[in-house]
Design a protein around this motif. Structure first.
Motif, mmCIF file in Angstrom:
data_model
loop_
_atom_site.group_PDB
_atom_site.id
_atom_site.type_symbol
_atom_site.label_atom_id
_atom_site.label_comp_id
_atom_site.label_asym_id
_atom_site.label_seq_id
_atom_site.Cartn_x
_atom_site.Cartn_y
_atom_site.Cartn_z
ATOM 1 N N VAL A 49 0.853 -1.193 0.000
ATOM 2 C CA VAL A 49 0.000 0.000 0.000
ATOM 3 C C VAL A 49 0.885 1.238 0.000
ATOM 4 C CG1 VAL A 49 -1.806 1.250 1.247
ATOM 5 C CG2 VAL A 49 -1.796 -1.261 1.240
ATOM 6 N N GLU A 52 2.558 1.669 -3.399
ATOM 7 C CA GLU A 52 1.611 2.181 -4.392
ATOM 8 C C GLU A 52 1.482 3.700 -4.260
ATOM 9 O OE1 GLU A 52 -1.256 1.968 -7.531
ATOM 10 O OE2 GLU A 52 0.239 0.547 -6.802
ATOM 11 N N TYR A 53 1.345 4.166 -3.034
ATOM 12 C CA TYR A 53 1.221 5.608 -2.805
ATOM 13 C C TYR A 53 2.527 6.318 -3.167
ATOM 14 C CZ TYR A 53 -0.599 9.832 -0.537
ATOM 15 O OH TYR A 53 -1.061 11.104 -0.281
ATOM 16 N N ASN A 68 5.113 0.585 -9.549
ATOM 17 C CA ASN A 68 4.998 -0.187 -8.316
ATOM 18 C C ASN A 68 4.969 -1.669 -8.660
ATOM 19 O OD1 ASN A 68 4.589 -0.810 -5.593
ATOM 20 N ND2 ASN A 68 2.366 -0.825 -5.848
ATOM 21 N N THR A 140 1.596 1.372 8.092
ATOM 22 C CA THR A 140 1.236 1.797 6.735
ATOM 23 C C THR A 140 1.045 3.311 6.669
ATOM 24 O OG1 THR A 140 0.171 -0.314 6.179
ATOM 25 C CG2 THR A 140 -0.526 1.629 4.928
ATOM 26 N N CYS A 144 3.222 6.725 4.629
ATOM 27 C CA CYS A 144 2.378 7.469 3.691
ATOM 28 C C CYS A 144 2.282 8.934 4.098
ATOM 29 C CB CYS A 144 0.986 6.843 3.613
ATOM 30 S SG CYS A 144 0.924 5.286 2.695
ATOM 31 N N THR A 187 -4.371 3.195 -4.239
ATOM 32 C CA THR A 187 -3.868 2.984 -2.885
ATOM 33 C C THR A 187 -4.986 2.471 -1.982
ATOM 34 O OG1 THR A 187 -2.331 4.825 -3.204
ATOM 35 C CG2 THR A 187 -2.648 4.048 -0.950
ATOM 36 N N LYS A 190 -6.096 -1.134 -2.963
ATOM 37 C CA LYS A 190 -5.054 -2.085 -2.565
ATOM 38 C C LYS A 190 -5.127 -2.352 -1.061
ATOM 39 C CE LYS A 190 -1.116 -2.286 -4.707
ATOM 40 N NZ LYS A 190 -0.968 -3.726 -5.053
ATOM 41 N N TYR A 191 -5.342 -1.294 -0.264
ATOM 42 C CA TYR A 191 -5.479 -1.503 1.181
ATOM 43 C C TYR A 191 -6.687 -2.386 1.486
ATOM 44 C CZ TYR A 191 -6.820 -0.964 5.982
ATOM 45 O OH TYR A 191 -7.201 -1.261 7.274
ATOM 46 N N GLU A 262 -6.715 11.128 -1.152
ATOM 47 C CA GLU A 262 -6.441 9.686 -1.140
ATOM 48 C C GLU A 262 -5.805 9.282 0.192
ATOM 49 O OE1 GLU A 262 -4.929 6.207 -4.170
ATOM 50 O OE2 GLU A 262 -3.937 8.151 -4.288
ATOM 51 N N LEU A 266 -7.466 6.869 2.883
ATOM 52 C CA LEU A 266 -6.793 5.684 3.406
ATOM 53 C C LEU A 266 -7.114 5.529 4.889
ATOM 54 C CD1 LEU A 266 -4.833 3.316 3.186
ATOM 55 C CD2 LEU A 266 -2.937 4.932 3.512
#
Length: 303
Positions: A49, A52-53, A68, A140, A144, A187, A190-191, A262, A266
């Motif tokens: 995750v 990806e971010y 990624n 995570t 981020c 993102t 995916k999480y 985003e 998250l």
């Protein structure tokens, strides 16, 4: 693992803020700014995750090509077109990082610990109150938040303003969760996908919104599913939200417009999985995981 999901959520904002204030953000920002060539970003599990971010932040902020990828991908990708690898890992010492660095590219590590290899550029951040959780939450969110701070030109206050708690109220009982997403919200999807699978709280199915228009709508006519829709405000979003509602038990709409939202979303998605877990009397920090985890988690060999 100890079932301590509520404790980890209660500490989520504080752990993130503590890390931001105790980390040498100027050094990390400086090193990130020097990444000016095509770059692979890699992570596994919760760190995928983060990766990806990171790929999106570096693409937007540094105006470079990024990709990624999972650690196994390095065995099959053509590496010649890229100059760097940024590996994302909470500990910084897992096998995925080793695999990502088995090449002649320049290596960067975003982790809570400094690399013991001199040739690796360590972007290490502070993490004093270690999180004990099967699903990565602070592990995570902290990296981020550091990436968003870089994107915001070192405006830490704007990052902290996005660390809100969220409430939900819907029936989580369904056969599967159909997640309407795309690159702009990758993102988030995916999480949700990794957390639902790893915690065993639901079956996620991720749709690209436009691909949904080309046949993927069939599933909703034969299954009792919930939808999670990331709304970016486009004409396609408006059409889909108008048409899909009769075919789902619940449609959870989360609006998303940019990299900052985003990040905020998250956090929202973390609270969404907490809500689902609570309603199903599960704990995403203390997961009753498959016994094979003990045999396969520490795998070291060819991929």
């Amino acid at each position: 693992m100890k079932k301590n999901m509520n404790e980890n959520f209660e500490k989520l904002e504080r752990r993130t803020m503590d890390s931001l204030y105790q980390t040498d953000l100027e050094r990390i920002n400086y090193e990130l700014s020097k990444i000016t060539d095509p770059t692979f970003i890699s992570g596994v599990g919760g760190s995928s995750v983060v990766s990806e971010y990171a790929s999106k932040i570096l693409s937007q902020k540094n105006h470079i090509i990024t990709r990624n990828c999972e650690p196994r991908d390095f065995s099959y990708l053509n590496l010649d077109l890229y100059k760097n690898v940024l590996a994302c890992s909470y500990s910084g010492h897992n096998y995925g990082v080793e695999i990502a660095f088995l090449n002649d590219l320049k290596h960067y590590l975003l982790a809570s610990q400094k690399s013991d290899k001199e040739e690796v550029v360590s972007l290490n951040y502070a993490s004093f109150d270690k999180e004990k959780s099967f699903i990565s939450l602070a592990a995570t969110l902290i990296p981020c938040s550091i990436l968003l701070n870089y994107y915001f030109d070192h405006d830490i206050g704007r990052v902290i303003d996005l660390l809100d708690e969220y409430d939900f109220d819907f029936d989580p009982e369904c056969e599967a969760y159909e997640i309407f997403s795309g690159y702009d919200t990758s993102t988030l999807s995916k999480y949700l996908e990794s957390t639902m699978v790893e915690a065993g709280i639901g079956i996620p199915i991720v749709h690209d919104k436009y691909s949904f228009c080309h046949g993927r709508s069939t599933l909703s006519t034969v299954c009792q599913n919930n939808a999670i829709f990331f709304d970016s405000g486009t004409e396609l979003d408006q059409l889909l939200l108008q048409e899909i509602r009769p075919y789902y038990k619940e449609v959870i709409v989360i609006r998303n417009y940019n990299l900052a939202s985003e990040f905020a979303n998250l956090v929202r998605c973390m609270y969404l999985t907490k809500y689902i877990a609570e309603r199903k009397q599960k704990d995403i920090s203390g997961v009753d995981y498959n016994p094979i985890v003990k045999k396969i988690y520490s795998f070291h060999g060819t991929l």
